[in-house]
Motif scaffolding. Structure first.
Motif, PDB file in Angstrom:
ATOM      1  N   ARG A   1       0.823  -1.221   0.000  1.00 58.88           N
ATOM      2  CA  ARG A   1       0.000   0.000   0.000  1.00 58.88           C
ATOM      3  C   ARG A   1       0.853   1.265   0.000  1.00 58.88           C
ATOM      4  O   ARG A   1       0.427   2.313  -0.457  1.00 58.88           O
ATOM      5  CB  ARG A   1      -0.908   0.005   1.225  1.00 58.88           C
ATOM      6  CG  ARG A   1      -1.953  -1.088   1.242  1.00 58.88           C
ATOM      7  CD  ARG A   1      -2.895  -0.867   2.414  1.00 58.88           C
ATOM      8  NE  ARG A   1      -3.481  -2.106   2.889  1.00 58.88           N
ATOM      9  CZ  ARG A   1      -4.142  -2.211   4.036  1.00 58.88           C
ATOM     10  NH1 ARG A   1      -4.288  -1.134   4.811  1.00 58.88           N
ATOM     11  NH2 ARG A   1      -4.641  -3.368   4.417  1.00 58.88           N
ATOM     12  N   THR A   2       2.064   1.131   0.538  1.00 59.16           N
ATOM     13  CA  THR A   2       2.993   2.262   0.522  1.00 59.16           C
ATOM     14  C   THR A   2       4.408   1.724   0.498  1.00 59.16           C
ATOM     15  O   THR A   2       4.658   0.589   0.920  1.00 59.16           O
ATOM     16  CB  THR A   2       2.808   3.157   1.764  1.00 59.16           C
ATOM     17  OG1 THR A   2       3.787   4.202   1.723  1.00 59.16           O
ATOM     18  CG2 THR A   2       2.995   2.365   3.043  1.00 59.16           C
ATOM     19  N   LEU A   3       5.328   2.503  -0.050  1.00 55.16           N
ATOM     20  CA  LEU A   3       6.735   2.124  -0.069  1.00 55.16           C
ATOM     21  C   LEU A   3       7.535   3.081   0.812  1.00 55.16           C
ATOM     22  O   LEU A   3       8.686   3.393   0.522  1.00 55.16           O
ATOM     23  CB  LEU A   3       7.269   2.139  -1.504  1.00 55.16           C
ATOM     24  CG  LEU A   3       6.638   1.108  -2.453  1.00 55.16           C
ATOM     25  CD1 LEU A   3       7.234   1.234  -3.839  1.00 55.16           C
ATOM     26  CD2 LEU A   3       6.806  -0.307  -1.922  1.00 55.16           C
ATOM     27  N   HIS A   4       6.911   3.532   1.886  1.00 56.16           N
ATOM     28  CA  HIS A   4       7.564   4.474   2.789  1.00 56.16           C
ATOM     29  C   HIS A   4       7.591   3.869   4.195  1.00 56.16           C
ATOM     30  O   HIS A   4       6.810   4.251   5.069  1.00 56.16           O
ATOM     31  CB  HIS A   4       6.845   5.823   2.794  1.00 56.16           C
ATOM     32  CG  HIS A   4       6.910   6.536   1.472  1.00 56.16           C
ATOM     33  ND1 HIS A   4       7.965   7.342   1.108  1.00 56.16           N
ATOM     34  CD2 HIS A   4       6.060   6.522   0.417  1.00 56.16           C
ATOM     35  CE1 HIS A   4       7.770   7.811  -0.113  1.00 56.16           C
ATOM     36  NE2 HIS A   4       6.617   7.333  -0.557  1.00 56.16           N
ATOM     37  N   PHE A   5       8.492   2.920   4.399  1.00 60.40           N
ATOM     38  CA  PHE A   5       8.658   2.301   5.712  1.00 60.40           C
ATOM     39  C   PHE A   5      10.042   2.629   6.232  1.00 60.40           C
ATOM     40  O   PHE A   5      11.007   2.720   5.471  1.00 60.40           O
ATOM     41  CB  PHE A   5       8.470   0.784   5.629  1.00 60.40           C
ATOM     42  CG  PHE A   5       7.050   0.363   5.407  1.00 60.40           C
ATOM     43  CD1 PHE A   5       6.198   0.160   6.480  1.00 60.40           C
ATOM     44  CD2 PHE A   5       6.557   0.193   4.131  1.00 60.40           C
ATOM     45  CE1 PHE A   5       4.879  -0.215   6.281  1.00 60.40           C
ATOM     46  CE2 PHE A   5       5.245  -0.184   3.917  1.00 60.40           C
ATOM     47  CZ  PHE A   5       4.398  -0.380   4.997  1.00 60.40           C
ATOM     48  N   SER A   6      10.129   2.767   7.549  1.00 63.73           N
ATOM     49  CA  SER A   6      11.419   3.100   8.147  1.00 63.73           C
ATOM     50  C   SER A   6      12.379   1.929   8.032  1.00 63.73           C
ATOM     51  O   SER A   6      11.974   0.763   7.886  1.00 63.73           O
ATOM     52  CB  SER A   6      11.239   3.468   9.620  1.00 63.73           C
ATOM     53  OG  SER A   6      10.893   2.320  10.377  1.00 63.73           O
ATOM     54  N   GLU A   7      13.662   2.249   8.096  1.00 63.89           N
ATOM     55  CA  GLU A   7      14.679   1.193   8.042  1.00 63.89           C
ATOM     56  C   GLU A   7      14.534   0.252   9.225  1.00 63.89           C
ATOM     57  O   GLU A   7      14.777  -0.947   9.107  1.00 63.89           O
ATOM     58  CB  GLU A   7      16.072   1.832   8.033  1.00 63.89           C
ATOM     59  CG  GLU A   7      17.191   0.828   7.818  1.00 63.89           C
ATOM     60  CD  GLU A   7      18.515   1.490   7.520  1.00 63.89           C
ATOM     61  OE1 GLU A   7      19.554   0.871   7.776  1.00 63.89           O
ATOM     62  OE2 GLU A   7      18.516   2.634   7.026  1.00 63.89           O
ATOM     63  N   ALA A   8      14.111   0.781  10.380  1.00 57.92           N
ATOM     64  CA  ALA A   8      13.939  -0.061  11.562  1.00 57.92           C
ATOM     65  C   ALA A   8      12.868  -1.124  11.330  1.00 57.92           C
ATOM     66  O   ALA A   8      13.031  -2.285  11.728  1.00 57.92           O
ATOM     67  CB  ALA A   8      13.584   0.806  12.770  1.00 57.92           C
ATOM     68  N   VAL A   9      11.764  -0.737  10.680  1.00 58.06           N
ATOM     69  CA  VAL A   9      10.700  -1.700  10.400  1.00 58.06           C
ATOM     70  C   VAL A   9      11.190  -2.761   9.417  1.00 58.06           C
ATOM     71  O   VAL A   9      10.961  -3.966   9.611  1.00 58.06           O
ATOM     72  CB  VAL A   9       9.453  -0.978   9.844  1.00 58.06           C
ATOM     73  CG1 VAL A   9       8.450  -1.985   9.283  1.00 58.06           C
ATOM     74  CG2 VAL A   9       8.804  -0.144  10.939  1.00 58.06           C
ATOM     75  N   LEU A  10      11.863  -2.328   8.360  1.00 59.07           N
ATOM     76  CA  LEU A  10      12.361  -3.283   7.369  1.00 59.07           C
ATOM     77  C   LEU A  10      13.373  -4.227   8.001  1.00 59.07           C
ATOM     78  O   LEU A  10      13.368  -5.435   7.715  1.00 59.07           O
ATOM     79  CB  LEU A  10      12.975  -2.544   6.185  1.00 59.07           C
ATOM     80  CG  LEU A  10      12.034  -1.628   5.402  1.00 59.07           C
ATOM     81  CD1 LEU A  10      12.764  -1.015   4.213  1.00 59.07           C
ATOM     82  CD2 LEU A  10      10.793  -2.379   4.932  1.00 59.07           C
ATOM     83  N   ASP A  11      14.253  -3.704   8.842  1.00 61.42           N
ATOM     84  CA  ASP A  11      15.232  -4.561   9.518  1.00 61.42           C
ATOM     85  C   ASP A  11      14.536  -5.598  10.398  1.00 61.42           C
ATOM     86  O   ASP A  11      14.928  -6.773  10.430  1.00 61.42           O
ATOM     87  CB  ASP A  11      16.167  -3.715  10.380  1.00 61.42           C
ATOM     88  CG  ASP A  11      17.188  -2.939   9.563  1.00 61.42           C
ATOM     89  OD1 ASP A  11      17.365  -3.282   8.373  1.00 61.42           O
ATOM     90  OD2 ASP A  11      17.797  -2.009  10.101  1.00 61.42           O
ATOM     91  N   ALA A  12      13.500  -5.161  11.122  1.00 54.97           N
ATOM     92  CA  ALA A  12      12.792  -6.073  12.017  1.00 54.97           C
ATOM     93  C   ALA A  12      12.098  -7.184  11.242  1.00 54.97           C
ATOM     94  O   ALA A  12      12.136  -8.355  11.641  1.00 54.97           O
ATOM     95  CB  ALA A  12      11.778  -5.287  12.859  1.00 54.97           C
ATOM     96  N   VAL A  13      11.462  -6.837  10.126  1.00 52.86           N
ATOM     97  CA  VAL A  13      10.796  -7.848   9.306  1.00 52.86           C
ATOM     98  C   VAL A  13      11.818  -8.798   8.696  1.00 52.86           C
ATOM     99  O   VAL A  13      11.607 -10.018   8.653  1.00 52.86           O
ATOM    100  CB  VAL A  13       9.945  -7.173   8.208  1.00 52.86           C
ATOM    101  CG1 VAL A  13       9.418  -8.208   7.226  1.00 52.86           C
ATOM    102  CG2 VAL A  13       8.789  -6.402   8.844  1.00 52.86           C
TER     103      VAL A  13
END
Length: 288
Positions: free
Chosen positions: A62-74
Motif C-alpha cells: 500500500r505504501t513504499l515508505h517504511f522506516s529502516e527499523a521496520v524493514l530490519d525487524a521484518v
C-alpha cells in the motif's frame, strides 16, 4: 510480465513466511489445519515487533515508505540471508526515476583482451537480464557459438529455457534452470522498470513451462561461485567450477571464469576441447 514491485514485494514476503514454522520460532501452533503453510501475518508481525496493520500494509504494497527499523525487524523475523535482505530493501523502498537500466551495456576493449588472454579456461561476461556480452573461444566451444547467434539471442536464460540443446549439455539441467531463474529474479529486482526485462520475462513465460515453475518458486541467487557438470558432444563429461568477479565500475556486469583441477579427467577433456576449438575456430568472439 512487467515486474510490478508492489506485487513482487507481496509475493516475496508471502513466500518467505511460507517456509517458516511457528514451532521452530517458539510460537504456539494451536493445532488444527492452516489454510496456507508457514507463519500467519499476525505471527510474523508479533515476531517483528510491529503492528499487524503495519505489516499488512507492507505486504500488500500500500505504501513504499517504511522506516529502516521496520524493514530490519521484518527481515530478521523472516530470517532473510544477505541476498534476500538486499532484494527485500530494493522492493520496499521508493526508487528514483532513472533510465540507466535502459542504456545498452558495453564491454571495454581491455576486458575483451583479458578474456582472450585466458585461453585455457572458458570465460565470459554476463550483463543485465543474463545477456552474454563477451566471451572467449573456449566458452563458445563449451556452451554455444555465441558469435553465430543474433545479439538478441545471446542470453543465458533464453538459451537455458528455450534451446533444447542446453538440456543435454548440463548433467543436471533442472538445477541449472532453477539457478538461472533465481539469478534473473534477483537481476529483475535491480531494474524493475527495464523494458528489456519485461520482454524477456514475457517470452520465457509464454514458451517455457519449466520457467514458469522455476519463477513461481521466488528463489533468489547471486552468481558467485559453484560448479556444473557439462556433457559436451565432442569431449564428453567435463566437471568445472566457476568463480565470478563483479566489475567495480559496472556492477551489472559479471565476469565468469571456469576452473578445473589440474591433472583431472576434466582437465584433459578441457585441453581436448581447446584443441577442437582451435581447429574449428568459431565465428566471432565478442558482443556488440
Amino acid at each position: 510480465m512487467a515486474l510490478d514491485r508492489r506485487a513482487e514485494l507481496g509475493e516475496f514476503l508471502r513466500s518467505r513466511r511460507a517456509r517458516l514454522r511457528p514451532e521452530e520460532l517458539g510460537l504456539p501452533s494451536y493445532g488444527g489445519r492452516r489454510r496456507v503453510p508457514g507463519l500467519r501475518r499476525e505471527e510474523l508481525a508479533q515476531l517483528a515487533g510491529v503492528s499487524v496493520d503495519h505489516y499488512v500494509r507492507l505486504e500488500q504494497g500500500r505504501t513504499l515508505h517504511f522506516s529502516e527499523a521496520v524493514l530490519d525487524a521484518v527481515a530478521r523475523a523472516l530470517r532473510l540471508d544477505d541476498v534476500e535482505r538486499q532484494h527485500f530493501y530494493r522492493l520496499a523502498r521508493p526508487w528514483p526515476d532513472s533510465d540507466r537500466s535502459e542504456a545498452p551495456q558495453q564491454v571495454r576493449a581491455g576486458l575483451q583482451r583479458l578474456l582472450d588472454s585466458v585461453g585455457d579456461v572458458p570465460a565470459y561476461i554476463v550483463g543485465r537480464n543474463t545477456d552474454v556480452l563477451a566471451w572467449n573461444r573456449l566458452a563458445a566451444a563449451l556452451i554455444t557459438d555465441f558469435g553465430a547467434l543474433p545479439p538478441a539471442q545471446r542470453n543465458l536464460a533464453r538459451l537455458v529455457f528455450l534451446d533444447e540443446g542446453m538440456r543435454s549439455l548440463y548433467a543436471d539441467w533442472p538445477q541449472k534452470a532453477r539457478d538461472v531463474a533465481a539469478y534473473l529474479r534477483l537481476d529483475a529486482g535491480r531494474h524493475p522498470d527495464d523494458p528489456a526485462t519485461t520482454a524477456l520475462l514475457d517470452e520465457l513465460s509464454a514458451h517455457s513451462a519449466a520457467f514458469r515453475t522455476a519463477w513461481a518458486e521466488h528463489r533468489l541467487q547471486d552468481k558467485t561461485h559453484g560448479r556444473y557438470i557439462y556433457r559436451h558432444p565432442v569431449v564428453g563429461e567435463v566437471d568445472l567450477g566457476f568463480e565470478t568477479l563483479r566489475l567495480p565500475d559496472d556492477p551489472d556486469q559479471a565476469l565468469i571464469a571456469h576452473t578445473v583441477e589440474q591433472g583431472s579427467p576434466s582437465h584433459t577433456a578441457l585441453r581436448l576441447l581447446a584443441s577442437w576449438a582451435e581447429e574449428t575456430r568459431p565465428v566471432g568472439h565478442r558482443g556488440h
